[in-house]
Scaffold this active site. Structure first.
Site, short mmCIF file in Angstrom:
data_model
loop_
_atom_site.label_atom_id
_atom_site.label_comp_id
_atom_site.label_asym_id
_atom_site.label_seq_id
_atom_site.Cartn_x
_atom_site.Cartn_y
_atom_site.Cartn_z
CG PHE A 18 -1.74 0.69 1.35
CD1 PHE A 18 -2.70 1.24 0.36
CD2 PHE A 18 -1.72 2.12 2.51
CE1 PHE A 18 -3.82 2.31 0.21
CE2 PHE A 18 -2.57 3.00 2.79
CZ PHE A 18 -3.55 3.15 1.34
CG ASP A 23 3.95 -1.30 6.81
OD1 ASP A 23 3.06 -2.01 7.60
OD2 ASP A 23 3.93 -0.53 5.84
CG HIS A 51 -1.37 -6.60 4.91
ND1 HIS A 51 -0.61 -6.86 3.55
CD2 HIS A 51 -1.55 -5.47 5.14
CE1 HIS A 51 -0.96 -5.41 2.79
NE2 HIS A 51 -1.48 -4.59 3.72
CD GLN A 86 -8.16 -0.01 6.64
OE1 GLN A 86 -7.76 -0.87 6.21
NE2 GLN A 86 -9.42 0.39 5.64
CE LYS A 90 -4.47 -2.72 6.78
NZ LYS A 90 -5.42 -1.96 6.33
NE ARG A 139 1.64 17.98 26.48
CZ ARG A 139 1.08 17.95 25.52
NH1 ARG A 139 0.70 17.20 24.86
NH2 ARG A 139 0.00 19.16 25.24
CE1 TYR A 149 -0.92 23.40 26.30
CE2 TYR A 149 -0.92 24.69 28.94
CZ TYR A 149 -1.72 24.09 27.66
OH TYR A 149 -2.91 24.40 27.76
NE ARG A 166 -3.03 12.13 23.43
CZ ARG A 166 -2.96 14.10 23.05
NH1 ARG A 166 -1.56 14.24 23.08
NH2 ARG A 166 -4.23 14.55 23.86
#
Ligand SMILES: Cc1ncc(COP(=O)(O)O)c(C=O)c1O
Length: 414
Positions: free
Chosen positions: A97, A168, A171, A194, A197, A226, A233, A243
């Site tokens: 992909f 990767d 799959h 996704q 999957k 962070r 901050y 996230r």
């Protein structure tokens, strides 16, 4: 006497649908409602994502898991955490992909395509070695369709040339190479959740690793730079908010409960179907090396040699669909041939090196052949049913072979 093909007016092999996707139930409902009512909907306040990260990482042989918004961002964060710098080269397969290569560009690095093996459909170690230059910094092997790549050879090459390996595993949830879960062998592993999957929360992804420093870096990059103990901050590296939400974490915890059983079923059915249809002339299911202990069959993939089978792929796809077997050709354009790479439409990325790159010169004949005329894909949820479902698929292939003359000469196949 063989039966008439459904495409030519006969009765289809199959009229009932196969297992639909996603699979979900009371467990997802319970966790989702609990999350809703808790009012803790973000990862920073609830426990679902944290619990999922720990469980998914442990189930895949890793100490650390960092859940993120998708399996593209996970690759880019992994590259950034691994210290990939502007215009470094990263070796990727052409038969995958888009994200495997586009994440490299979005990390401001150069994807270099190495061809795949025509039998396993995974990166060919010889092609990797041939693609290495002094600028090469990483390799991203894809466990294509859910079959682990040749990780022993890839890790040996990586060690020799001091390269980072990012698997990767979009799959490959639950796939096993030798004794090692896919995603746990390289320096970092990346997964997608996704919709299509093998585990899904609609969208989502995760990075797993056993390296404390890489995990810390991924965690920082996935949450606005962070650092542990830092002020809210206080931001240390270029990054953003990647996230996952608690709702996604809730669904994924339930999906993970189902993974072991589902993967065993997919593997058993996929193996059976491969053995059956592999007997037909010109049908080559993905060749399974001995070290593929468990295939996750995100896709059941085969290549068809039209000359030996007697009918071209397009006609076989039409005939299979008419027999009630959902299938597709998969990618019909190999990644280096995509307009994105041909035109180097990289936006603000790779400003200096772009002018020197020429993907028109990239040669990946195996990937081209698969895309242009050979591959057929069947999707993972089909493999969650009983063996009878596999018999129906096998019968459809056999029926098409028996009727190859009639199909080839029919207008219906055009
Ligand atoms: C091999 C591979 N890598 C990466 C991805 C990207 O995952 P996502 O869609 O979650 O960004 C996909 C998604 O289809 C994929 O198939």
């Amino acid at each position: 006497m063989s039966q008439k093909l459904a495409l030519l007016g006969g009765a289809p092999v199959r009229t009932r649908p196969f297992t639909s996707w996603p699979v979900f139930g009371k467990s997802e409902e319970k966790r989702l409602l609990r999350t809703l009512r808790s009012g803790k909907w973000g990862r920073l306040h609830g426990n679902e994502v944290a619990e999922f990260e720990n469980r998914f990482a442990a189930a895949h042989g890793c100490k650390h898991g960092i859940a993120v918004v998708n399996g593209t961002v996970s690759l880019r964060i992994a590259l950034m955490a691994a210290g990939i710098r502007a215009e470094d080269e990263v070796i990727v397969p052409p038969y995958t992909f888009l994200s495997t290569a586009s994440a490299v560009v979005e990390a401001n690095a150069v994807p270099v395509f190495a061809d795949i093996d025509l039998d396993t459909f995974n990166l060919d170690p010889k092609a990797i070695e041939a693609a290495i230059t002094p600028r090469t910094k990483a390799i991203i092997p894809v466990h294509f369709a859910g079959q682990p790549a040749d990780m022993d050879s890839i890790m040996t090459i990586a060690k020799k040339w001091k390269l980072i390996v990012i698997e990767d595993a979009a799959h490959a949830h639950g796939a096993i190479y030798g004794n090692c879960p896919a995603g746990s062998i390289g320096h970092l592993g990346s997964f997608s959740f996704q919709s299509s999957k093998n585990m899904t929360s609609g969208e989502g992804g995760i990075i797993i690793t056993n390296d404390e420093r890489l995990a810390e870096s991924c965690r920082s990059i996935h949450s606005c730079g962070r650092i542990p103990g830092g002020l809210w901050y206080e931001h240390h590296v270029i990054s953003g908010n990647y996230r996952l939400s608690e709702f996604q974490g809730a669904i994924l915890n339930s999906q993970l409960d189902r993974l072991e059983d589902q993967t065993t079923r997919r593997d058993r059915n996929g193996r059976y179907l491969a053995a059956r249809i592999g007997k037909l002339p010109g049908i080559h299911p993905q060749k399974r090396p001995a070290d593929c202990t468990r295939h996750s069959y995100h896709l059941f993939m085969l290549r068809i040699d039209a000359q030996k089978f007697g009918v071209p792929r397009a006609a076989v796809l039409k005939a299979l669909q008419a027999e009630g077997i959902p299938c597709s050709a998969g990618y019909v354009v190999s990644l280096p041939q995509q307009p994105l790479f041909q035109n180097k439409a990289f936006g603000p990325y790779l400003p200096k090196v772009s002018a020197k790159l020429d993907y028109k010169k990239t040669r990946c004949p195996n990937s081209d052949l698969l895309c242009r005329e050979q591959t057929i894909w069947l999707e993972q949820s089909i493999f969650l049913g009983p063996r009878k479902d596999m018999d129906d698929i096998a019968r459809a292939f056999e029926k098409i072979y028996e009727n190859r003359e009639a199909l080839r000469t029919s207008k219906a196949s055009l």
